[in-house]
Scaffold this motif. Structure first.
Motif, short mmCIF file in Angstrom:
data_model
loop_
_atom_site.label_atom_id
_atom_site.label_comp_id
_atom_site.label_asym_id
_atom_site.label_seq_id
_atom_site.Cartn_x
_atom_site.Cartn_y
_atom_site.Cartn_z
N ASN A 108 -12.61 -9.18 -61.10
CA ASN A 108 -13.46 -8.17 -60.46
C ASN A 108 -14.33 -8.82 -59.37
O ASN A 108 -15.52 -9.07 -59.56
CB ASN A 108 -14.34 -7.48 -61.50
N GLN A 109 -13.73 -9.07 -58.20
CA GLN A 109 -14.46 -9.72 -57.11
C GLN A 109 -15.61 -8.86 -56.60
O GLN A 109 -16.68 -9.36 -56.24
CB GLN A 109 -13.52 -10.05 -55.95
N ALA A 110 -15.39 -7.53 -56.55
CA ALA A 110 -16.42 -6.63 -56.03
C ALA A 110 -17.71 -6.79 -56.83
O ALA A 110 -18.81 -6.79 -56.25
CB ALA A 110 -15.93 -5.19 -56.07
N LYS A 111 -17.58 -6.93 -58.13
CA LYS A 111 -18.76 -7.10 -58.98
C LYS A 111 -19.46 -8.43 -58.65
O LYS A 111 -20.69 -8.49 -58.59
CB LYS A 111 -18.34 -7.08 -60.45
N VAL A 112 -18.67 -9.49 -58.45
CA VAL A 112 -19.25 -10.80 -58.13
C VAL A 112 -20.07 -10.73 -56.85
O VAL A 112 -21.22 -11.21 -56.81
CB VAL A 112 -18.14 -11.86 -57.99
N PHE A 113 -19.51 -10.12 -55.81
CA PHE A 113 -20.20 -10.06 -54.52
C PHE A 113 -21.40 -9.11 -54.56
O PHE A 113 -22.41 -9.35 -53.91
CB PHE A 113 -19.23 -9.66 -53.42
N GLU A 114 -21.28 -8.02 -55.32
CA GLU A 114 -22.37 -7.06 -55.43
C GLU A 114 -23.58 -7.67 -56.12
O GLU A 114 -24.73 -7.39 -55.76
CB GLU A 114 -21.89 -5.83 -56.19
N ILE A 142 -16.44 -12.13 -48.01
CA ILE A 142 -16.78 -12.87 -49.21
C ILE A 142 -18.25 -13.25 -49.20
O ILE A 142 -18.88 -13.32 -48.15
CB ILE A 142 -15.90 -14.15 -49.31
N LYS A 143 -18.80 -13.47 -50.40
CA LYS A 143 -20.13 -14.05 -50.55
C LYS A 143 -19.97 -15.32 -51.37
O LYS A 143 -19.20 -15.35 -52.33
CB LYS A 143 -21.10 -13.11 -51.25
N CYS A 144 -20.68 -16.37 -50.97
CA CYS A 144 -20.56 -17.63 -51.68
C CYS A 144 -21.89 -18.38 -51.65
O CYS A 144 -22.77 -18.08 -50.84
CB CYS A 144 -19.44 -18.49 -51.09
N MET A 145 -22.00 -19.34 -52.55
CA MET A 145 -23.23 -20.13 -52.65
C MET A 145 -23.02 -21.51 -52.05
O MET A 145 -21.97 -22.12 -52.22
CB MET A 145 -23.66 -20.27 -54.11
#
Length: 349
Positions: A290-296, A259-262
């Motif tokens: 669309n989690q992949a788009k969020v992390f990309e 995951i990527k997060c702020m």
């Protein structure tokens, strides 16, 4: 001597005792005084010696006694070198420890390794007291963890203190690794280090609100998910996962999900970090759709989010300035009217 060798040596002209007229100019008192000038060391003494020469298995050292001393190859450094000249320089002075009595040739054995070992333990003891991070080199890897050379000493790195859910890989051998000390026990020759602790402290020190970090979901709770950020754990609350409603955290972020997060808030003193993926959604509900788009696009979205926050901050400041200027105008002299005192202003009923 005559009974053992069949003859006795006599100098030409006889001995001084037989020929009083012969004066050698050197007495037993002179001999004793000369011997007294030669230094003498005992086992356990620390001495400074000069490297005289090298042999395949050690080095000859001048320590100021009648015979040169010897430092074996294994005693030249903390780690046994291939050749003594790899760690000692011809003509240079070093500190050594006397480790033997004189042999039949008057030679004593020395150790530089023991001197360096004491200094290394002093150094790591001080580092642990100051909670300092140090760079070591991975010497070996096994199922339980890894052996790391730190300040010339061999330390154990437990697998659980490498990275969460990971054991040190074989590719790590020979590579540098940041560690902090968990246990320094000189008496029992025990040295334990942690890479995870070093990474946690480094991450916390470099952490800033608005940073985008990569992590792994390590625990799922009804109220949110705990994210491992390279050894440090952060909380992603259920309300910060998406703009859309989420009923079950595990259905959106299963255990082990990359995951990527702020970072939206932090408490360095307590090591607490609050995270958000909602702020990384380009469109509401992307974390569900669309989690992949969020992390990309996480970094780009975070930059736009920060720009928006900065614009809002400036707008608030300008609005506050307008209010201040409006109040000031009430008390400012008008070019067409005489100045008024506060007491002259009309009161509202």
């Amino acid at each position: 001597m005559r009974s053992r060798y069949g003859h006795v040596y006599e100098p030409e002209g006889g001995w001084a005792s037989d020929s009083p007229e012969v004066d050698t100019g050197f007495s037993y008192a002179d001999l004793e005084a000369g011997v007294g000038d030669i230094a003498s060391f005992s086992r356990g003494d620390s001495v400074t010696g000069t490297v005289l020469g090298f042999e395949p298995n050690g080095a000859l050292i001048d320590i100021g006694v009648k015979s040169s001393a010897y430092c074996a190859l294994a005693e030249c450094a903390l780690d046994k070198p291939v050749r003594p000249e790899d760690v000692l320089e011809l003509g240079a002075q070093y500190e050594f420890l006397i480790v033997s009595r004189e042999d039949e040739n008057g030679q004593q054995m020395l150790s530089r390794r023991k001197i360096l070992t004491v200094k290394a333990w002093d150094a790591v003891t001080e580092m642990m007291a100051s909670d300092a991070a140090v760079e070591g080199t991975v010497a070996a890897v096994n199922r339980g963890g890894a052996i790391v050379n730190v300040e010339g000493l061999r330390a154990f790195l437990p697998g659980s203190h490498y990275l969460p859910g990971q054991n040190p890989p074989e590719e790590l051998v020979g590579q540098p690794l940041k560690v902090k000390f968990l246990d320094v026990d000189r008496e029992n020759n025990r040295l334990v280090v942690s890479h995870r602790k070093a990474m946690v402290d480094q991450t916390i020190n470099n952490l800033a609100v608005g940073s985008v970090l990569a992590g792994i979901v390590t625990a799922v709770k009804p109220y949110g998910a705990f994210i491992d950020l390279g050894g440090m754990s952060g909380l992603l609350h259920i309300s910060q996962i998406s703009c859309d409603h989420i009923g079950d955290v595990g259905s959106v972020l299963p255990l082990g999900t990359p995951i990527k997060c702020m970072v939206i808030s932090q408490d360095k003193s307590k090591g607490r970090v609050a995270l958000s993926t909602k702020t990384l959604e380009a469109e509401p509900g992307d974390m569900i759709k669309n989690q992949a788009k969020v992390f990309e696009e996480a970094e780009a979205t975070a930059a736009k989010y920060q720009e928006r926050l900065e614009a809002e901050r400036k707008a608030r400041e300008e609005a506050a300035q307008d209010v201040i200027f409006g109040l000031e105008s009430v008390f400012t002299d008008s070019p067409d009217e005489p100045a008024k005192d506060v007491e002259d202003l009309p009161l509202e009923n």
